[in-house]
Motif scaffolding. Structure first.
Motif, short mmCIF file in Angstrom:
data_model
loop_
_atom_site.label_atom_id
_atom_site.label_comp_id
_atom_site.label_asym_id
_atom_site.label_seq_id
_atom_site.Cartn_x
_atom_site.Cartn_y
_atom_site.Cartn_z
N MET A 46 4.41 -25.43 35.41
CA MET A 46 3.72 -25.42 34.12
C MET A 46 2.65 -26.51 34.11
SD MET A 46 4.83 -22.97 32.33
CE MET A 46 4.48 -23.27 30.59
N GLU A 47 3.01 -27.66 34.68
CA GLU A 47 2.03 -28.75 34.69
C GLU A 47 0.82 -28.34 35.53
OE1 GLU A 47 3.71 -32.66 34.88
OE2 GLU A 47 1.91 -33.48 35.87
N ALA A 53 18.06 -34.67 21.24
CA ALA A 53 18.63 -33.98 22.40
C ALA A 53 17.78 -32.79 22.84
CB ALA A 53 20.05 -33.53 22.09
N CYS A 54 17.31 -32.00 21.88
CA CYS A 54 16.57 -30.77 22.25
C CYS A 54 15.28 -31.12 22.97
CB CYS A 54 16.28 -29.93 21.01
SG CYS A 54 15.45 -30.82 19.71
N ALA A 55 14.56 -32.10 22.43
CA ALA A 55 13.29 -32.49 23.06
C ALA A 55 13.55 -33.09 24.43
CB ALA A 55 12.56 -33.49 22.18
N GLN A 56 14.62 -33.85 24.52
CA GLN A 56 14.98 -34.47 25.80
C GLN A 56 15.25 -33.39 26.85
OE1 GLN A 56 16.36 -38.19 25.96
NE2 GLN A 56 15.61 -37.77 28.02
N ALA A 57 15.90 -32.32 26.42
CA ALA A 57 16.31 -31.29 27.38
C ALA A 57 15.16 -30.36 27.76
CB ALA A 57 17.46 -30.47 26.80
N CYS A 58 14.18 -30.24 26.90
CA CYS A 58 13.11 -29.27 27.16
C CYS A 58 12.35 -29.61 28.44
CB CYS A 58 12.13 -29.22 25.99
SG CYS A 58 10.75 -28.11 26.30
N PRO A 59 12.42 -28.72 29.44
CA PRO A 59 11.81 -29.06 30.72
C PRO A 59 10.29 -29.00 30.71
CG PRO A 59 12.72 -26.86 30.83
CD PRO A 59 13.11 -27.42 29.49
N THR A 60 9.73 -28.18 29.84
CA THR A 60 8.28 -27.95 29.92
C THR A 60 7.50 -28.67 28.85
OG1 THR A 60 8.46 -26.06 28.45
CG2 THR A 60 8.70 -25.64 30.82
N ASN A 61 8.16 -29.54 28.11
CA ASN A 61 7.48 -30.28 27.06
C ASN A 61 6.97 -29.36 25.96
OD1 ASN A 61 6.96 -32.83 26.16
ND2 ASN A 61 4.84 -32.87 26.89
N SER A 62 7.61 -28.22 25.79
CA SER A 62 7.26 -27.34 24.68
C SER A 62 7.68 -28.00 23.38
CB SER A 62 7.98 -26.00 24.83
OG SER A 62 7.79 -25.19 23.70
N ILE A 63 8.78 -28.74 23.42
CA ILE A 63 9.20 -29.51 22.25
C ILE A 63 8.72 -30.94 22.43
CG2 ILE A 63 11.16 -30.38 20.91
CD1 ILE A 63 12.77 -28.01 21.85
N GLY A 100 8.68 -36.58 14.05
CA GLY A 100 8.95 -35.14 13.95
C GLY A 100 8.70 -34.43 15.26
N PHE A 101 8.60 -33.11 15.17
CA PHE A 101 8.40 -32.28 16.35
C PHE A 101 7.09 -31.52 16.27
CE2 PHE A 101 13.21 -31.86 16.43
CZ PHE A 101 13.36 -32.64 17.56
N PHE A 102 6.42 -31.45 17.41
CA PHE A 102 5.37 -30.44 17.59
C PHE A 102 5.90 -29.48 18.65
CE2 PHE A 102 1.27 -29.50 20.07
CZ PHE A 102 1.12 -28.27 19.44
N THR A 103 6.27 -28.28 18.23
CA THR A 103 6.78 -27.30 19.19
C THR A 103 5.62 -26.40 19.62
OG1 THR A 103 8.95 -27.37 18.13
CG2 THR A 103 8.51 -25.53 19.62
N ASP A 104 5.18 -26.59 20.86
CA ASP A 104 4.05 -25.85 21.41
C ASP A 104 4.59 -24.63 22.15
OD1 ASP A 104 1.97 -24.81 22.85
OD2 ASP A 104 1.22 -26.75 23.58
#
Ligand SMILES: Nc1nc2c(c(=O)[nH]1)N[C@H]1C(S)=C(S)[C@@H](COP(=O)(O)OP(=O)(O)OC[C@H]3O[C@@H](n4cnc5c(=O)[nH]c(N)nc54)[C@H](O)[C@@H]3O)O[C@H]1N2
Ligand SMILES: Nc1nc2c(c(=O)[nH]1)N[C@H]1C(S)=C(S)[C@@H](COP(=O)(O)OP(=O)(O)OC[C@H]3O[C@@H](n4cnc5c(=O)[nH]c(N)nc54)[C@H](O)[C@@H]3O)O[C@H]1N2
Ligand code: SF4
Ligand code: SF4
Ligand code: SF4
Ligand code: SF4
Ligand code: SF4
Ligand SMILES: [Mo]
Lengths: 338, 284, 844
Positions: free
Chosen positions: C13-14, B175-185, B24-28
């Motif tokens: 951010m890091e 795809a969304c998690a892959q694209a997220c640059p800041t690891n928010s997803i 699943g996802f943890f969206t921070d």
């Protein structure tokens, strides 16, 4: 007003950019006043089906009972109503789904967790039962099979009339879900009322006494259940009092009450038909033939009332889903309590 | 209203050997910069149609929310932060951003009420629509407590996040998690994500983020726990999320009970209506 | 940065997660501010005052990194007594010529010596075209600089700085920039506390600092501050210039600019550099790596003209075009409007939307005889003649436009091999993922085959001027049905090789020779193809190497990741601190070592003293880290290389709502390039009658949702839907003042024209309090145009053309305007509407 005010950091749900009405400050916070839920996509066919199916469902047992009692006029009338009801149901559903074959997908499986699935099966079993039952009553064909069908229909019918309440109750739409206790009885009541009313109109005063009692009783039940429902819903009942459902809800109550009352008096009068009071006769239309118009009128009122009742409930659901406060307020309260 | 265990939530059993670890996802949202890469990557990968060219004036959000044609949605909330007061006495300005998605509920109302079985539970424990089976009955839509799934105009069928079922099958990141640059997803095995989320929120609260809270992060909520949960910096409703969602199907046993009772009332009503009728008497 | 470099921003951010303090200085509260520890709203165009305040803070509080400053910068150097500062001359430096509005830089020189741009012609005034190649500077022969390491000498750079910045106090910063003193002190302390031996502070800027008539000096200010704090050439320090288009850095390294040759070698110009020897003499520095001008230019000429380039014919130096004036884009556009330019190639640009005063650009292109547009989309610059705004107003009539427009579909970066050079000087190779559709072709294909065909047409010509084309080495291998040239072959040519049929690839510019035995297309890129390998194509993940990640792609020069990294060690060659160790001198091995490629000859000991007559890098001492500078020092004071002063001084933007508090006699930069003409009218300057007609600051910028002039986003459904309409951001206070309603339309007006946009009323825009007045700023993303899915007016129609005199960059970031509720008039009525404003501004 700025993007900031409008994004409810402030605690108010206010208008969104597209001019959606402003929810009062008292309301809980939300995201630009947008609904939390997606609005049901169902169109008029669905409430129409609720009505037709409900009426058919309650007519089936009446047909059987009348037939057993030998009240052939009433049995014929009730069978005809049941048959008509099931006849229009599939078309209504299909027109909502778009394509006929899509209805068949409903029968890929039986899911007790899906009232719609359960309902689809009930309808599929009920329809043939009613058909053969009607064959027996109206055309006199295959009496034995017909009787069996009538028995089946009498058992399935009430389920058909009420599962639709479960269907609505089993959604996240506050005004439906929170009404889950009363909704089945509202539907049961208005099914009885509509079935009784329809039979009264068709069978005529002399044969329709049971139908009249059924109609009056049903209308009373649905009225009481509705009042109880709105009381329990409290603030959530808003759509019935101010929303777009308001006029329909009102008309439904009015027509049902008026219809029931009139029919009750008419029956009562007819019951005392032998009483030598010309005046009384004159206004009750005591003798069967002369009582028919007013009873039919009352019946029509009850039918309209039952139909509008379903429509009001449907509309209320749409409004309730569109109102973020309806979803958020009770949940927020629950969380704060916990 | 007794809860009852849903057949679908015992998915592992139903898959046996095939069953995979639940992901699943943890969206921070404390890491979200609102770049919308997730929203776009989702549409690119899943060929989701454009969702209308409307200027909404909802801060930088012109999407509005999740729908049949938007499976990831980034919310933007401008507010005076009640927690950190600026020298003007007013709250300091803060701009919340959060990427919403289907929650892939353990008790997924959409799936449970789906009459056709178009919605099913995958071997990863996620909830997916089979387009070819969906008949557009629309029941899943009001059933979802989050307003996620919706019906698409053109094909009349229901659509929502598939948690990139196709990518999962190839052991790829959605795809969304892959694209997220800041690891928010953050994507991964649910248990690990949940554990990590606990530490993260503790860390933030310690750092003074008083609004920081986990949302749907454990099993004991109204939906039996979500496959996609969140770390929020304010109450859920501020982001358009229901504060205490409940799977309506939980109440179904009771609802069925009352429905049966009501059906019985109809039979009783008919019986009562016909008894004592003088027909038989007069006819004979 | 979060808006425009979201992928790069992951490292910020890091860093934040690891405890770094993030400070965002921006007129607006953006996505970056949202995640920063502190957002400082500043009036657009006033960063020199802001940074000057920080510099003054360091000077007055004595927070500099003393040893670094004394040994590694020119703080101790004594400046010629002819030099006069803005403090002495009311906002002008010595040497200003009012007629040409330019400086004679000779008085800025170090005492007792003569200085010229290391790579720029000698003995010129500072006028733009000559100074362009400037990349460091060279000391001409003469005595070594006079220094006073006590920094007490009244004419040493340090004392000059102290006098120059004395008036840049927190109070002045507050008055000029609108930054509250509390915020100023907070930032100043944070920066100082985070600099020194143990810690370093990094600056990141992009066009918020460059799009000004004073842009170059804004960056200079940051350099001065970072040098004083010892934050240059050290890990975690530096000034990161975030660039724009994926390879915009590459397009200055191997320039698309008219006035420099590859590797920042100056273009030969008409007034000097007649012969190769002149050129070399002009551009060779006695010390530092600019001491190899001959090696660089000869190798370049060899790469271009091959066998035809011989010692006898100056290696074809004579065939290079000569600069005879300012041929930068804006003057050229005006040349078009005035009928002096006939043809125009638009390749990877959309001037009809993207350039300042884009309306003038469209009108100018309508005067061309021919126009070639190579693009991915049918952009406004290719269709203005049929659907541009001027057709609507009647200023242009399609039938009357004689321009012949050729549209050639281009292949996108995914459809071709090539390299991007990013802001970190990192060359990253990208491989073709799919074939370009239909007629789409790469730039390489177009240029190669265009050249091929021209050469075929000229074949056999006896006209000497055609030799320049006929003698070119034009023999790249091609492949495939479309005969696509081999991009790696081009890269190899750029990287350089021994001259000759099977000459081996060079490993770096230190191998270049000036006798024609080496050929190299761009000396700073030399080595990217070292060992016959495409080093730009290296993809070793950071998880599999140390934190410098030297095996990811290739950085110029010589795969060096931090320039001037000698400064990461103290004069004796020891790391300033263990925590910040980067490269250091190993006394046992007697060589430089560390994580990065040392910025120094590996065996040049820290105590090395140049012998008499030493040249180039050998002429620098072992403790002089700034190896591109003739004195090996970081320049706090720039004796040459700049057109508008050796030190930054605060000037107001050309169009400003305020007077210059620091130098009342000089409102805006005296050397800024202006083009006063009917089609480029300026709003009245502050104080002039009519200035009040345009009371607000207009600043333009990007949003994450769109890319520049829009062809790469407004045509894409998934991006267009994210921001369909143009909008302006205003504060609630301004909205109230002008009756603007959120989400309704507003009309924004300047002397140029009026456009309409949606109103975004947001607290993210803050009114600034300056000199007891409130100054409102109107923020306008500039991405929209008449074509594509997301359409709307272009903010660039509002902006004037007025340029920084160093680099000709346009002042996109601050102008003045008026804003009114409602949509703008349509058709000819728009012209009348604007005319009415002009009359009011003229006060008639
Ligand atoms: N999404 C997206 N990304 C892009 C681009 C794009 O168009 N869209 N374009 C690419 C290109 S070509 C470039 S050059 C880069 C540019 O990248 P950025 O420089 O980040 O782009 P801008 O938004 O133009 O300007 C940055 C900020 O400068 C602020 N600013 C304006 N005036 C001043 C001032 O006087 N002082 C200070 N301190 N700040 C000021 C603006 O408010 C804005 O927030 O982005 C690249 N990346
Ligand atoms: N008001 C205002 N104006 C500005 C700025 C600002 O901040 N404010 N920023 C300025 C800055 S920093 C910049 S960089 C400019 C950018 O302004 P422009 O460069 O004029 O605008 P772009 O849209 O980036 O143009 C690039 C074009 O190249 C096309 N393209 C993409 N890939 C290829 C390719 O491989 N081959 C070819 N032939 N074409 C390709 C794209 O479709 C696009 O049309 O705008 C400047 N203008
Ligand atoms: S969030 Fe809604 S759509 Fe998603 S699984 Fe849960 S119920 Fe289904
Ligand atoms: S619309 Fe499709 S997915 Fe939703 S419940 Fe009906 S059949 Fe299932
Ligand atoms: S998981 Fe896949 S389908 Fe779901 S939102 Fe992310 S990209 Fe879209
Ligand atoms: S990609 Fe990540 S950072 Fe960007 S909007 Fe989505 S969640 Fe936020
Ligand atoms: S567009 Fe490309 S260059 Fe710009 S942030 Fe995204 S990945 Fe980086
Ligand atoms: Mo740029």
């Amino acid at each position: 007003m700025s993007a900031l005010d409008r994004s409810h950091g402030q605690g108010a749900v206010t208008a969104a950019g597209d001019g959606r009405p402003t929810v009062p400050r008292a309301a809980p916070r939300s995201y630009y006043g947008l609904p939390v839920l997606n609005e049901p996509v169902w169109t008029w066919e669905i409430p129409a089906y609720f009505f037709a199916g409900g009426m058919a469902g309650a007519s089936a047992p009446l047909a059987l009972a009348a037939s057993v009692q030998g009240n052939r006029r009433l049995a014929r009338a009730a069978s005809a109503v049941a048959l008509a009801g099931v006849a229009v149901s599939p078309p209504l559903l299909i027109s909502d789904l778009g394509r006929p074959e899509r209805f068949l997908n409903m029968l890929r499986m039986f899911k007790v967790t899906s009232p719609m699935s359960v309902g689809a099966w009930i309808l599929s079993a009920f329809a043939p039962a009613v058909a053969v039952g009607a064959g027996r009553e109206l055309l006199g064909v295959a009496p034995a099979v017909g009787r069996a069908g009538q028995v089946g229909g009498a058992l399935l019918g009430p389920a058909l009339s009420t599962y639709t309440a479960a269907l609505l109750a089993c959604t996240a739409v506050p005004v439906w879900h929170e009404a889950r206790r009363e909704l089945p009885f509202v539907f049961a009541g208005s099914s009885l009322a509509s079935a009784g009313a329809a039979a009264t109109i068709l069978a005529g005063p002399s044969a329709s006494a049971p139908a009249r009692r059924m109609a009056v009783g049903g209308a009373t039940l649905s009225l009481c259940a509705t009042i109880a429902m709105e009381r329990r819903l409290g603030a959530l009942a808003a759509p019935y009092h101010e929303g777009s459902a308001k006029p329909f809800a009102r008309a439904a109550k009015g027509l049902s009450a008026a219809g029931a009352l009139t029919l009750a008096c008419a029956s009562a009068a007819q019951g005392r038909a032998r009483m030598p009071a010309a005046r009384m006769r004159s206004w009750t239309g005591g003798r069967s033939s002369r009582g028919r118009p007013i009873q039919s009128a009352a019946g029509v009122a009850l039918l309209a009332g039952a139909a509008l009742e379903r429509w009001a409930i449907f509309r209320a659901g749409i409004d309730s889903a569109a109102d973020p406060a309806a979803t958020i307020a009770p949940q927020r309260a629950r969380r704060d309590r916990a | 209203m007794s809860d009852f265990e849903l057949p679908t939530s015992s998915w592992q059993a139903s898959y046996g050997e095939e069953a995979r670890e639940r992901v699943g996802f943890f969206t921070d949202t404390s890491l979200c910069i609102g770049c919308k890469a997730c929203e776009v990557a989702c549409k690119e990968w899943n060929r989701v149609p454009e969702d209308g060219l409307v200027h909404r004036g909802m801060s930088m959000d012109n999407t509005g929310g999740l729908s049949a044609d938007t499976w990831r949605h980034v919310a933007f909330i401008e507010q005076r932060n009640a927690f950190e007061l600026g020298d003007d006495g007013e709250g300091g300005l803060r701009w919340l951003m959060a990427s919403d998605v289907c929650k892939h509920c353990t008790h997924a109302a959409c799936l449970e009420v789906c009459p056709t079985g178009a919605l099913f539970r995958t071997e990863f424990g996620t909830v997916v629509v089979q387009e070819d089976v969906c008949n557009g009955c629309g029941y899943c839509i009001p059933a979802c407590p989050f307003g996620v799934i919706d019906r698409r105009e053109d094909d009349g069928r229901a659509h929502k996040c598939t948690l990139c079922y196709d990518r999962l099958k190839d052991d790829q990141t959605p795809a969304c998690a892959q694209a997220c640059p800041t690891n928010s997803i953050q994507f991964g095995p649910l248990d690990e994500l949940r554990a990590h989320a606990q530490d993260r929120v503790a860390q933030l609260v310690q750092a003074g983020e008083q609004g920081a809270q986990l949302y749907l992060a454990d099993g004991d909520d109204g939906i039996g726990g979500a496959g996609a949960f969140f770390l929020l910096l304010d109450d859920p409703e501020v982001y358009g999320l229901p504060p205490d969602p409940v799977d309506p199907v939980r109440r179904l046993p009771a609802i069925w009970g009352l429905t049966a009772l009501a059906a019985g009332t109809i039979l009783a009503g008919v019986a009562a209506a016909v008894t004592g009728d003088r027909h038989r008497a007069r006819r004979r | 940065m979060a808006e425009c470099h979201p992928v790069g921003f992951q490292w910020v951010m890091e860093a934040r997660e690891r405890g770094a303090t993030i400070i965002h200085v921006d007129p607006r509260f953006t996505r970056t501010s949202a995640v920063a520890d502190l957002h400082v709203p500043i009036r657009a165009g006033t960063d020199i005052a802001w940074l000057g305040g920080l510099i003054n803070h360091v000077l007055t509080e004595g927070r500099e990194f003393r040893e670094y400053v004394v040994r590694y910068t020119n703080a101790a150097t004594i400046v010629s007594d002819e030099f006069l500062d803005t403090e002495d001359l009311d906002g002008l430096f010595s040497g200003f010529d009012p007629d040409s509005r330019s400086y004679d830089v000779s008085s800025w020189r170090y005492a007792g010596m003569q200085i010229d741009p290391a790579a720029g012609a000698r003995g010129q005034t500072s006028r733009a075209e000559q100074s362009h190649g400037a990349h460091g500077a060279a000391l001409q022969e003469g005595d070594p600089p006079h220094v006073d390491e006590t920094l007490e000498h009244p004419r040493c750079v340090w004392q000059i700085l102290k006098r120059h910045y004395a008036r840049y106090t927190p109070e002045v910063v507050e008055q000029v920039c609108g930054v509250p003193q509390a915020a100023f002190r907070q930032v100043a302390e944070a920066i100082c506390a985070n600099s020194g031996r143990e810690r370093t502070t990094a600056f990141v800027y992009s066009v918020g600092w460059t799009h000004h008539t004073t842009g170059t000096q804004m960056i200079r200010s940051a350099s001065i501050l970072q040098l004083m704090l010892g934050n240059i050439g050290r890990p975690g320090g530096g000034i990161m210039a975030l660039r724009g288009h994926a390879s915009i850095q590459g397009s200055t390294d191997i320039p698309t600019l008219y006035n420099i040759l590859p590797g920042y070698l100056p273009m030969a110009n008409a007034t000097s550099a007649g012969t190769l020897d002149d050129y070399v003499e002009d551009n060779n520095a006695p010390a530092g790596y600019w001491g190899h001008a001959r090696e660089y230019i000869v190798s370049l000429l060899k790469a271009w003209w091959g066998d035809a380039a011989t010692a006898e014919n100056d290696f074809c130096f004579g065939r290079l075009p000569r600069i005879d004036g300012d041929h930068s884009i804006y003057p050229t556009i005006m040349g078009m409007r005035d009928g002096r330019v006939e043809g125009f190639f638009v390749m990877g640009e959309n001037p009809g939307v993207g350039s300042g005063n884009s309306k003038l650009h469209r009108l100018a292109m309508a005067e061309l005889r021919w126009l070639v547009v190579r693009d991915l989309q049918m952009i406004e610059s290719a269709t203005f003649w049929k659907d541009g705004p001027e057709i609507d107003t009647g200023e242009l009539v399609t039938e009357d436009i004689a321009t012949e427009v050729f549209f050639l579909p281009a292949a996108a970066h995914t459809e071709k091999d090539g390299s991007f050079t990013n802001t970190q000087r990192l060359l990253q190779w990208h491989n073709k993922a799919i074939e370009p559709p239909q007629d789409c072709r790469s730039e390489l294909w177009f240029m190669f085959h265009l050249g091929r065909r021209i050469r075929e047409k000229l074949a056999g010509s006896q006209d000497p001027r055609d030799r320049a084309i006929l003698d070119l080495t034009w023999d790249y291998p091609t492949a495939g049905p479309t005969a696509e040239p081999d991009a790696e072959a081009v890269l190899r040519e750029i990287s350089g090789a021994e001259y000759g049929p099977d000459g081996k690839a060079l490993s770096g510019y230190t191998e270049l020779r000036g006798d024609g035995s080496t050929a190299c297309g761009c000396w700073i890129y030399s080595g990217v193809y070292g060992g016959e390998r495409n080093l730009a194509n290296r993809r070793k993940p950071r998880t599999e190497q140390d934190w410098v990640a030297a095996e990811w792609a290739w950085a110029w020069p010589l795969n060096r990741r931090i320039l001037y990294n000698r400064a990461s060690a103290d004069p004796a060659g020891r790391p300033w601190s263990e925590r910040k160790a980067y490269v250091w001198w190993d006394p046992d091995k007697r060589s430089w070592t560390g994580y990065d490629v040392p910025d120094f000859k590996v065996d040049m000991a820290p105590d090395y003293e140049p012998p008499e007559g030493a040249k180039a890098e050998d002429a620098l001492r072992g403790d002089e880290p700034f190896v591109m500078q003739a004195d090996g020092k970081g320049w706090l004071f720039a004796p040459t290389g700049l057109t508008n002063g050796p030190l930054p001084a605060h000037y107001e933007p050309h169009e400003s709502p305020a007077s210059n508090l620091l130098y009342p006699r000089q409102p805006a930069d005296p050397t800024r390039e202006q083009f006063p003409r009917q089609d480029n009218r300026y709003n009245p300057a502050h104080g002039e009658p009519g200035a009040g007609v345009f009371p607000y600051v207009l600043t333009t910028y990007r949003i994450a949702e769109h890319h520049t002039a829009g062809a790469m986003s407004r045509w894409m459904p998934y991006l267009a839907e994210l921001a369909p309409d143009p909008f302006v951001e205003v504060s609630p206070e301004l909205a109230a003042e002008r009756g603007l309603r959120h989400s309704d339309w507003a009309t924004i007006v300047t002397e140029r024209t009026a456009i309409e946009a949606r109103v975004m009323v947001t607290e993210r825009m803050t009114p600034l309090h300056i000199g007891g007045r409130t100054v409102h700023q109107v923020g306008a993303p500039w991405h929209w145009g008449t074509s594509g899915l997301a359409r709307g007016d272009s903010a660039n129609d509002l902006l004037p053309i007025v340029l920084d005199s160093n680099v000709h960059i346009s002042e996109f970031k601050s102008a003045t305007c008026d804003v009114q509720p409602g949509r703008r008039p349509r058709g000819p009525a728009l012209l009348q509407y604007v005319a009415a404003y002009r009359r009011r501004a003229e006060g008639s």
